[in-house]
Scaffold this motif. Structure first.
Motif, PDB file in Angstrom:
ATOM      1  N   VAL A  50       5.438   3.388  -4.605  1.00  0.00           N
ATOM      2  CA  VAL A  50       4.769   2.283  -3.920  1.00  0.00           C
ATOM      3  C   VAL A  50       4.999   2.494  -2.433  1.00  0.00           C
ATOM      4  N   LYS A  51       3.899   2.601  -1.680  1.00  0.00           N
ATOM      5  CA  LYS A  51       4.003   2.921  -0.262  1.00  0.00           C
ATOM      6  C   LYS A  51       2.962   2.157   0.539  1.00  0.00           C
ATOM      7  N   ALA A  52       3.385   1.534   1.624  1.00  0.00           N
ATOM      8  CA  ALA A  52       2.452   0.895   2.553  1.00  0.00           C
ATOM      9  C   ALA A  52       1.875   1.976   3.449  1.00  0.00           C
ATOM     10  N   THR A  53       0.554   2.127   3.421  1.00  0.00           N
ATOM     11  CA  THR A  53      -0.083   3.154   4.247  1.00  0.00           C
ATOM     12  C   THR A  53      -0.604   2.579   5.563  1.00  0.00           C
ATOM     13  N   ASP A  54      -0.739   1.248   5.639  1.00  0.00           N
ATOM     14  CA  ASP A  54      -1.164   0.584   6.879  1.00  0.00           C
ATOM     15  C   ASP A  54      -0.567  -0.820   6.873  1.00  0.00           C
ATOM     16  N   VAL A  55       0.339  -1.098   7.783  1.00  0.00           N
ATOM     17  CA  VAL A  55       1.049  -2.374   7.800  1.00  0.00           C
ATOM     18  C   VAL A  55       0.446  -3.313   8.833  1.00  0.00           C
ATOM     19  N   VAL A  56       0.141  -4.539   8.382  1.00  0.00           N
ATOM     20  CA  VAL A  56      -0.346  -5.604   9.248  1.00  0.00           C
ATOM     21  C   VAL A  56       0.806  -6.589   9.439  1.00  0.00           C
ATOM     22  N   GLY A  57       1.105  -6.942  10.658  1.00  0.00           N
ATOM     23  CA  GLY A  57       2.210  -7.876  10.902  1.00  0.00           C
ATOM     24  C   GLY A  57       3.552  -7.180  10.866  1.00  0.00           C
ATOM     25  N   LYS A  58       4.595  -7.959  10.581  1.00  0.00           N
ATOM     26  CA  LYS A  58       5.973  -7.446  10.618  1.00  0.00           C
ATOM     27  C   LYS A  58       6.337  -6.604   9.403  1.00  0.00           C
ATOM     28  N   GLU A  59       5.739  -6.930   8.253  1.00  0.00           N
ATOM     29  CA  GLU A  59       6.068  -6.216   7.023  1.00  0.00           C
ATOM     30  C   GLU A  59       4.866  -6.242   6.099  1.00  0.00           C
ATOM     31  N   ALA A  60       4.780  -5.246   5.218  1.00  0.00           N
ATOM     32  CA  ALA A  60       3.648  -5.188   4.288  1.00  0.00           C
ATOM     33  C   ALA A  60       3.766  -6.263   3.222  1.00  0.00           C
ATOM     34  N   PRO A 108       4.061 -13.553   3.055  1.00  0.00           N
ATOM     35  CA  PRO A 108       3.777 -14.752   3.835  1.00  0.00           C
ATOM     36  C   PRO A 108       2.449 -14.641   4.592  1.00  0.00           C
ATOM     37  N   SER A 109       1.835 -15.787   4.843  1.00  0.00           N
ATOM     38  CA  SER A 109       0.610 -15.848   5.625  1.00  0.00           C
ATOM     39  C   SER A 109       0.850 -15.186   6.975  1.00  0.00           C
ATOM     40  N   GLY A 110      -0.106 -14.364   7.404  1.00  0.00           N
ATOM     41  CA  GLY A 110       0.031 -13.636   8.658  1.00  0.00           C
ATOM     42  C   GLY A 110       0.406 -12.186   8.446  1.00  0.00           C
ATOM     43  N   SER A 111       0.942 -11.872   7.256  1.00  0.00           N
ATOM     44  CA  SER A 111       1.287 -10.485   6.935  1.00  0.00           C
ATOM     45  C   SER A 111       0.308  -9.885   5.941  1.00  0.00           C
ATOM     46  N   GLU A 112      -0.618 -10.689   5.416  1.00  0.00           N
ATOM     47  CA  GLU A 112      -1.565 -10.186   4.419  1.00  0.00           C
ATOM     48  C   GLU A 112      -2.498  -9.149   5.051  1.00  0.00           C
ATOM     49  N   GLY A 113      -3.044  -8.301   4.203  1.00  0.00           N
ATOM     50  CA  GLY A 113      -3.997  -7.299   4.688  1.00  0.00           C
ATOM     51  C   GLY A 113      -3.436  -5.903   4.813  1.00  0.00           C
ATOM     52  N   SER A 114      -2.132  -5.744   4.630  1.00  0.00           N
ATOM     53  CA  SER A 114      -1.559  -4.393   4.660  1.00  0.00           C
ATOM     54  C   SER A 114      -2.107  -3.592   3.480  1.00  0.00           C
ATOM     55  N   LEU A 115      -2.361  -2.303   3.695  1.00  0.00           N
ATOM     56  CA  LEU A 115      -2.854  -1.434   2.638  1.00  0.00           C
ATOM     57  C   LEU A 115      -1.668  -0.768   1.949  1.00  0.00           C
ATOM     58  N   VAL A 116      -1.600  -0.934   0.628  1.00  0.00           N
ATOM     59  CA  VAL A 116      -0.489  -0.390  -0.155  1.00  0.00           C
ATOM     60  C   VAL A 116      -1.043   0.498  -1.259  1.00  0.00           C
ATOM     61  N   ARG A 117      -0.433   1.666  -1.410  1.00  0.00           N
ATOM     62  CA  ARG A 117      -0.812   2.624  -2.454  1.00  0.00           C
ATOM     63  C   ARG A 117       0.265   2.649  -3.533  1.00  0.00           C
ATOM     64  N   VAL A 118      -0.175   2.462  -4.776  1.00  0.00           N
ATOM     65  CA  VAL A 118       0.690   2.652  -5.928  1.00  0.00           C
ATOM     66  C   VAL A 118       0.222   3.932  -6.598  1.00  0.00           C
ATOM     67  N   SER A 119       1.111   4.910  -6.714  1.00  0.00           N
ATOM     68  CA  SER A 119       0.732   6.174  -7.341  1.00  0.00           C
ATOM     69  C   SER A 119       1.626   6.469  -8.537  1.00  0.00           C
ATOM     70  N   ILE A 120       0.992   7.043  -9.551  1.00  0.00           N
ATOM     71  CA  ILE A 120       1.703   7.512 -10.736  1.00  0.00           C
ATOM     72  C   ILE A 120       1.248   8.953 -10.924  1.00  0.00           C
ATOM     73  N   GLY A 121       2.140   9.868 -10.602  1.00  0.00           N
ATOM     74  CA  GLY A 121       1.752  11.279 -10.603  1.00  0.00           C
ATOM     75  C   GLY A 121       0.692  11.498  -9.537  1.00  0.00           C
ATOM     76  N   GLU A 122      -0.437  12.122  -9.913  1.00  0.00           N
ATOM     77  CA  GLU A 122      -1.523  12.410  -8.965  1.00  0.00           C
ATOM     78  C   GLU A 122      -2.536  11.271  -8.860  1.00  0.00           C
ATOM     79  N   LYS A 123      -2.421  10.266  -9.728  1.00  0.00           N
ATOM     80  CA  LYS A 123      -3.373   9.147  -9.732  1.00  0.00           C
ATOM     81  C   LYS A 123      -2.832   8.022  -8.861  1.00  0.00           C
ATOM     82  N   PHE A 124      -3.747   7.269  -8.236  1.00  0.00           N
ATOM     83  CA  PHE A 124      -3.284   6.202  -7.352  1.00  0.00           C
ATOM     84  C   PHE A 124      -4.273   5.048  -7.289  1.00  0.00           C
ATOM     85  N   LEU A 125      -3.749   3.904  -6.860  1.00  0.00           N
ATOM     86  CA  LEU A 125      -4.524   2.688  -6.625  1.00  0.00           C
ATOM     87  C   LEU A 125      -4.202   2.190  -5.231  1.00  0.00           C
ATOM     88  N   ASP A 126      -5.222   1.983  -4.399  1.00  0.00           N
ATOM     89  CA  ASP A 126      -5.049   1.418  -3.060  1.00  0.00           C
ATOM     90  C   ASP A 126      -5.596  -0.003  -3.064  1.00  0.00           C
TER      91      ASP A 126
END
Length: 97
Positions: A76-86, A26-44
């Motif tokens: 899948v992990k939120a590394t920085d949460v903006v608002g109430k939820e990622a 939802p609007s107002g919660s956007e901007g949280s940083l989320v990491r998706v990792s597969i083994g040692e590789k990841f996308l933030d």
């Protein structure tokens, strides 16, 4: 945050794989940083606004990873949460390109 969602996966064919998340944000919660990792590789990536009706999800591309055959831990992990939820995560899609 220490919370993460994990799955055990197996890659059977080497190659480039697109990673996408089905999510709602939802609007107002956007901007949280989320990491998706597969083994040692990841996308933030920062979560975009994905305003959908309750119960509906939007597919958002998270990027591409080169994977070799083998068994991996997908996380899948939120590394920085903006608002109430990622975000509200429905599923993770991994498609060979």
């Amino acid at each position: 945050t220490d919370d993460a969602v994990t799955w055990n996966i197996e890659v059977v064919e080497a190659g480039e794989y697109e990673v996408a998340l089905n999510l709602r944000c939802p609007s107002g919660s956007e901007g949280s940083l989320v990491r998706v990792s597969i083994g040692e590789k990841f996308l933030d990536q920062k979560v975009p606004v994905a305003e959908t009706k309750i119960g509906e999800l939007q597919e958002v591309s998270w990027g591409t990873l080169r994977l070799a055959p083998g068994k991996y831990l997908l996380s899948v992990k939120a590394t920085d949460v903006v608002g109430k939820e990622a975000m509200q995560l429905g599923s993770v899609l991994i498609r060979k390109k």
